[in-house]
Structures are given as C-alpha cells and as structure tokens.
Design a protein around this motif. Structure first.
Motif, PDB file in Angstrom:
ATOM      1  N   GLY A  74      44.776  39.187  42.544  1.00  0.00           N
ATOM      2  CA  GLY A  74      44.247  38.634  41.296  1.00  0.00           C
ATOM      3  C   GLY A  74      44.768  37.253  40.979  1.00  0.00           C
ATOM      4  N   GLN A  75      45.331  36.575  41.948  1.00  0.00           N
ATOM      5  CA  GLN A  75      45.863  35.235  41.735  1.00  0.00           C
ATOM      6  C   GLN A  75      44.850  34.206  42.207  1.00  0.00           C
ATOM      7  N   GLY A  76      44.922  33.023  41.667  1.00  0.00           N
ATOM      8  CA  GLY A  76      44.048  31.941  42.089  1.00  0.00           C
ATOM      9  C   GLY A  76      42.851  31.794  41.171  1.00  0.00           C
ATOM     10  N   SER A  77      42.106  30.742  41.417  1.00  0.00           N
ATOM     11  CA  SER A  77      40.931  30.459  40.602  1.00  0.00           C
ATOM     12  C   SER A  77      39.799  31.409  40.965  1.00  0.00           C
ATOM     13  N   LEU A  78      38.825  31.519  40.062  1.00  0.00           N
ATOM     14  CA  LEU A  78      37.653  32.348  40.349  1.00  0.00           C
ATOM     15  C   LEU A  78      36.971  31.889  41.626  1.00  0.00           C
ATOM     16  N   ALA A  79      36.855  30.568  41.789  1.00  0.00           N
ATOM     17  CA  ALA A  79      36.184  30.030  42.974  1.00  0.00           C
ATOM     18  C   ALA A  79      36.929  30.402  44.255  1.00  0.00           C
ATOM     19  N   ALA A  80      38.268  30.318  44.224  1.00  0.00           N
ATOM     20  CA  ALA A  80      39.056  30.643  45.416  1.00  0.00           C
ATOM     21  C   ALA A  80      38.953  32.125  45.751  1.00  0.00           C
ATOM     22  N   ILE A  81      39.006  32.984  44.718  1.00  0.00           N
ATOM     23  CA  ILE A  81      38.897  34.422  44.953  1.00  0.00           C
ATOM     24  C   ILE A  81      37.508  34.750  45.491  1.00  0.00           C
ATOM     25  N   ALA A  82      36.486  34.140  44.905  1.00  0.00           N
ATOM     26  CA  ALA A  82      35.109  34.387  45.355  1.00  0.00           C
ATOM     27  C   ALA A  82      34.940  33.957  46.814  1.00  0.00           C
ATOM     28  N   LYS A  83      35.471  32.796  47.149  1.00  0.00           N
ATOM     29  CA  LYS A  83      35.355  32.297  48.525  1.00  0.00           C
ATOM     30  C   LYS A  83      36.103  33.203  49.507  1.00  0.00           C
ATOM     31  N   ALA A  84      37.314  33.604  49.122  1.00  0.00           N
ATOM     32  CA  ALA A  84      38.135  34.419  50.018  1.00  0.00           C
ATOM     33  C   ALA A  84      37.558  35.809  50.226  1.00  0.00           C
ATOM     34  N   THR A  85      36.938  36.358  49.193  1.00  0.00           N
ATOM     35  CA  THR A  85      36.448  37.731  49.280  1.00  0.00           C
ATOM     36  C   THR A  85      34.958  37.835  49.565  1.00  0.00           C
ATOM     37  N   GLY A  86      34.225  36.745  49.355  1.00  0.00           N
ATOM     38  CA  GLY A  86      32.779  36.795  49.533  1.00  0.00           C
ATOM     39  C   GLY A  86      32.053  37.414  48.348  1.00  0.00           C
ATOM     40  N   VAL A  87      32.763  37.607  47.242  1.00  0.00           N
ATOM     41  CA  VAL A  87      32.187  38.180  46.026  1.00  0.00           C
ATOM     42  C   VAL A  87      31.757  37.027  45.115  1.00  0.00           C
ATOM     43  N   LYS A  88      30.603  37.187  44.458  1.00  0.00           N
ATOM     44  CA  LYS A  88      30.098  36.131  43.579  1.00  0.00           C
ATOM     45  C   LYS A  88      31.076  35.894  42.423  1.00  0.00           C
ATOM     46  N   PRO A  89      31.239  34.607  42.016  1.00  0.00           N
ATOM     47  CA  PRO A  89      32.207  34.272  40.975  1.00  0.00           C
ATOM     48  C   PRO A  89      32.028  35.054  39.671  1.00  0.00           C
ATOM     49  N   ASP A  90      30.779  35.292  39.239  1.00  0.00           N
ATOM     50  CA  ASP A  90      30.590  36.022  37.980  1.00  0.00           C
ATOM     51  C   ASP A  90      31.104  37.460  38.089  1.00  0.00           C
ATOM     52  N   LEU A  91      30.953  38.066  39.262  1.00  0.00           N
ATOM     53  CA  LEU A  91      31.460  39.416  39.462  1.00  0.00           C
ATOM     54  C   LEU A  91      32.990  39.402  39.543  1.00  0.00           C
ATOM     55  N   VAL A  92      33.542  38.400  40.199  1.00  0.00           N
ATOM     56  CA  VAL A  92      35.004  38.257  40.256  1.00  0.00           C
ATOM     57  C   VAL A  92      35.560  38.162  38.841  1.00  0.00           C
ATOM     58  N   GLU A  93      34.908  37.373  38.011  1.00  0.00           N
ATOM     59  CA  GLU A  93      35.372  37.203  36.628  1.00  0.00           C
ATOM     60  C   GLU A  93      35.353  38.534  35.869  1.00  0.00           C
ATOM     61  N   ARG A  94      34.292  39.303  36.015  1.00  0.00           N
ATOM     62  CA  ARG A  94      34.197  40.600  35.330  1.00  0.00           C
ATOM     63  C   ARG A  94      35.268  41.567  35.840  1.00  0.00           C
ATOM     64  N   ILE A  95      35.481  41.571  37.151  1.00  0.00           N
ATOM     65  CA  ILE A  95      36.499  42.454  37.734  1.00  0.00           C
ATOM     66  C   ILE A  95      37.884  42.092  37.218  1.00  0.00           C
ATOM     67  N   LEU A  96      38.208  40.798  37.236  1.00  0.00           N
ATOM     68  CA  LEU A  96      39.530  40.361  36.770  1.00  0.00           C
ATOM     69  C   LEU A  96      39.737  40.700  35.294  1.00  0.00           C
ATOM     70  N   LYS A  97      38.703  40.498  34.470  1.00  0.00           N
ATOM     71  CA  LYS A  97      38.819  40.842  33.050  1.00  0.00           C
ATOM     72  C   LYS A  97      39.083  42.336  32.883  1.00  0.00           C
ATOM     73  N   ALA A  98      38.399  43.148  33.668  1.00  0.00           N
ATOM     74  CA  ALA A  98      38.604  44.607  33.589  1.00  0.00           C
ATOM     75  C   ALA A  98      40.018  44.985  34.021  1.00  0.00           C
ATOM     76  N   TRP A  99      40.494  44.393  35.136  1.00  0.00           N
ATOM     77  CA  TRP A  99      41.842  44.706  35.615  1.00  0.00           C
ATOM     78  C   TRP A  99      42.897  44.263  34.591  1.00  0.00           C
ATOM     79  N   ARG A 100      42.730  43.069  34.054  1.00  0.00           N
ATOM     80  CA  ARG A 100      43.720  42.545  33.112  1.00  0.00           C
ATOM     81  C   ARG A 100      43.704  43.334  31.805  1.00  0.00           C
ATOM     82  N   GLY A 101      42.567  43.889  31.464  1.00  0.00           N
ATOM     83  CA  GLY A 101      42.457  44.690  30.251  1.00  0.00           C
ATOM     84  C   GLY A 101      43.158  46.023  30.348  1.00  0.00           C
ATOM     85  N   ARG A 102      43.427  46.470  31.572  1.00  0.00           N
ATOM     86  CA  ARG A 102      44.075  47.764  31.783  1.00  0.00           C
ATOM     87  C   ARG A 102      45.587  47.676  31.729  1.00  0.00           C
ATOM     88  N   LYS A 103      46.148  46.487  31.763  1.00  0.00           N
ATOM     89  CA  LYS A 103      47.609  46.337  31.808  1.00  0.00           C
ATOM     90  C   LYS A 103      48.238  46.778  30.507  1.00  0.00           C
TER      91      LYS A 103
END
Length: 103
Positions: A74-103
C-alpha cells in the motif's frame, strides 16, 4: 485455517545517514522505520534469490520488483501501484481507501 508462522529476528546496525534516510522515507509513507527496513530487506532478498537462481535482474527489473513489493504494502502513489500491479488507478484508489478504513 490460519496458522501462526514463527518469526525470527535480525539485529543490524546502520550508519546514522542510512538510519535517517530510512526514517524519513518511513515517515513519508506513514509506517515505522522498522516496517520500512523490513520491506526494503524483503525486496532486496527476493531480488538476490532470483539472481542466484539464474534469473538475472537488471536495474530496471529490480526497480519494478521493489515497486511491486511497496505497492503490495500500500505504499507509493496511485500511479505507481497501478503500474506495478496492472490494476486501474481508480480501482487502486478504492482498494486503498477500503484497506485504510479497516485500520
């Protein structure tokens, strides 16, 4: 079923310059210096094992592997995570928000 994994610990000493750099990066990413050092170690170790197994790693490949490890954490910019994982940036953003909301 979840099984606890035994953990082992290393004690290492680094120069003040390295310690300060790791601490700054950790703070920038919202993690502890120990967590940052662990991620860096695991990324470098994985790259080294790959090299030893005959899978040469160029600097670019190593950079991508390290980026992917940080992206998975979960580190790095949305663009870097999207590029590294092949997941679209908007989906990366939703996933990160969900993960951070669980802490």
């Amino acid at each position: 079923m979840f099984q606890a994994v035994e953990r082992k610990q290393f004690a290492i000493a680094v120069s003040p310059k390295v310690f300060d750099a790791v601490t700054k990066r950790a703070r920038d990413h919202g993690v502890s210096p120990t967590a940052m050092a662990k991620m860096l170690f695991e990324a470098a170790f994985a790259a080294r094992v790959g090299q030893e197994r005959g899978a040469p790693v160029s600097d670019t490949e190593l950079d991508e592997q390290v980026t992917l490890v940080f992206a998975c954490a979960g580190q790095g910019s949305l663009a870097a995570i999207a590029k590294a994982t092949g997941v679209k940036p908007d989906l990366v953003e939703r996933i990160l928000k969900a993960w951070r909301g669980r802490k």
